[in-house]
Write an enzyme that holds these catalytic residues in place. Structure first.
Site, PDB file in Angstrom:
ATOM      1  N   GLY A 143      -1.466   2.080  -7.158  1.00 45.12           N
ATOM      2  CA  GLY A 143      -2.229   2.269  -8.380  1.00 45.12           C
ATOM      3  C   GLY A 143      -1.757   3.468  -9.177  1.00 45.12           C
TER       4      GLY A 143
ATOM      5  N   GLU B 149     -10.405  -0.143  -5.660  1.00 46.53           N
ATOM      6  CA  GLU B 149      -9.347  -0.880  -4.975  1.00 46.53           C
ATOM      7  C   GLU B 149      -9.862  -2.228  -4.488  1.00 46.53           C
ATOM      8  OE1 GLU B 149      -5.800   0.130  -1.769  1.00 46.53           O
ATOM      9  OE2 GLU B 149      -7.235   1.672  -2.366  1.00 46.53           O
TER      10      GLU B 149
ATOM     11  N   CYS C  33       0.863  -1.175   0.000  1.00 49.52           N
ATOM     12  CA  CYS C  33       0.000   0.000   0.000  1.00 49.52           C
ATOM     13  C   CYS C  33       0.901   1.227   0.000  1.00 49.52           C
ATOM     14  CB  CYS C  33      -0.927   0.018   1.212  1.00 49.52           C
ATOM     15  SG  CYS C  33      -2.028   1.456   1.241  1.00 49.52           S
TER      16      CYS C  33
ATOM     17  N   CYS D 165      -4.780   5.780  -4.280  1.00 50.14           N
ATOM     18  CA  CYS D 165      -4.101   4.485  -4.208  1.00 50.14           C
ATOM     19  C   CYS D 165      -2.679   4.703  -4.709  1.00 50.14           C
ATOM     20  CB  CYS D 165      -4.828   3.452  -5.059  1.00 50.14           C
ATOM     21  SG  CYS D 165      -4.004   1.844  -5.131  1.00 50.14           S
TER      22      CYS D 165
ATOM     23  N   HIS E 114      -2.491  -4.941 -10.627  1.00 51.18           N
ATOM     24  CA  HIS E 114      -3.276  -3.827 -11.143  1.00 51.18           C
ATOM     25  C   HIS E 114      -3.620  -4.061 -12.606  1.00 51.18           C
ATOM     26  CE1 HIS E 114      -1.000  -2.058  -7.769  1.00 51.18           C
ATOM     27  NE2 HIS E 114      -2.025  -1.229  -7.644  1.00 51.18           N
TER      28      HIS E 114
END
Length: 270
Positions: A212, A200, A74, A209, A151
């Protein structure tokens, strides 16, 4: 047993941080993570972050999404943890060891090297991950890659026309993605600028994110949609600056903040 916590956020992507480095906490599972993340009956957050002692790094960071699932990385939480730690550090995660360093009101994080192999992301079967021959309504030919987490990145001409709240969960849970997937939909708005919305995995629509944003910037660079190897990604919560070095490593710089501190009765959430 009362347990202290720190509530933090990075661009509105919010976390409950539990620090078990000096003194170990009881085992944390999916049920405890879900209970603490609940915004009506718990503390409320997108992710629960657990800090632990580590042998091969300064400390370990474990990440639980609001649905209780433990995930590998994260980026926004990494910046928050850097701010909380207050010094540069090597941090062990399930997605690999990263380095973090406070910077102004936030932090810079070395997110490591992106992975593009279909079996490493993973996908259910072999295909070109740079331009996947798949589509969900108007979202087509995405790029898939792994930056800690898996992703899939789509680029569109008009972000406002994408019903991500409906398509996001459909794509996240498609059998093509055995570990589910984070869904990124970006619109290039300048030579080095991208506007991004995020669905997410395990958390739904989020204001930001970090991994991301890194995935989207790298995808845009690989496709030649932006100039050079740096880009600013604008999320609903604010901007992140992403660099993709010639050595293949990704640097992410952005803000993080502490919201408040408190404690809770462990027995009520175990």
């Amino acid at each position: 047993m009362r347990v202290p916590f720190v509530k933090m956020h990075g661009l509105g992507n919010d976390f409950v941080v539990l620090d078990g480095r000096a003194e170990s906490l009881p085992p944390i599972g999916a049920a405890t993570a879900r209970a603490l993340a609940d915004r009506r009956t718990g503390i409320g957050c997108d992710q629960l972050i657990l800090l632990e002692a580590a042998d091969t790094a300064d400390f370990r960071m474990r990440i639980f999404n609001a649905d209780g699932g433990e995930v590998e990385a994260c980026g926004n939480a990494s910046r928050a943890v850097a701010l909380l730690h207050g010094a540069a550090a090597r941090v062990e995660t399930a997605g690999g060891t990263i380095t973090v360093a406070p910077s102004g009101s936030g932090a810079r994080v070395d997110m490591g090297v992106p992975v593009f192999g279909w079996s490493d992301i993973p996908l259910a079967y072999a295909m070109d991950t740079a331009a996947m021959p798949v589509a969900w309504e108007g979202l087509a030919s995405p790029m898939a890659l792994r930056i800690g987490n898996p992703h899939v990145v789509f680029f569109v001409d008009d972000l406002d026309q994408v019903p991500l709240e409906r398509l996001g969960p459909e794509i996240e849970n498609d059998p093509l993605f055995p570990e589910r997937i984070n869904v990124m939909v970006g619109q290039v708005t300048g030579p080095a600028e991208i506007v991004l919305r995020v669905w997410e995995r395990g958390a739904g629509l989020t204001r930001a994110c970090g991994t991301g944003a890194c995935a989207t910037a790298v995808a845009a660079m690989r496709k030649g949609l932006v100039e050079g190897r740096e880009a600013t990604v604008f999320l609903p919560g604010g901007p992140l600056h992403i660099e993709w070095g010639e050595d293949g490593r990704i640097g992410m710089t952005g803000p993080a903040e502490e919201s408040f501190r408190g404690s809770f009765d462990w027995g009520k959430f175990a």
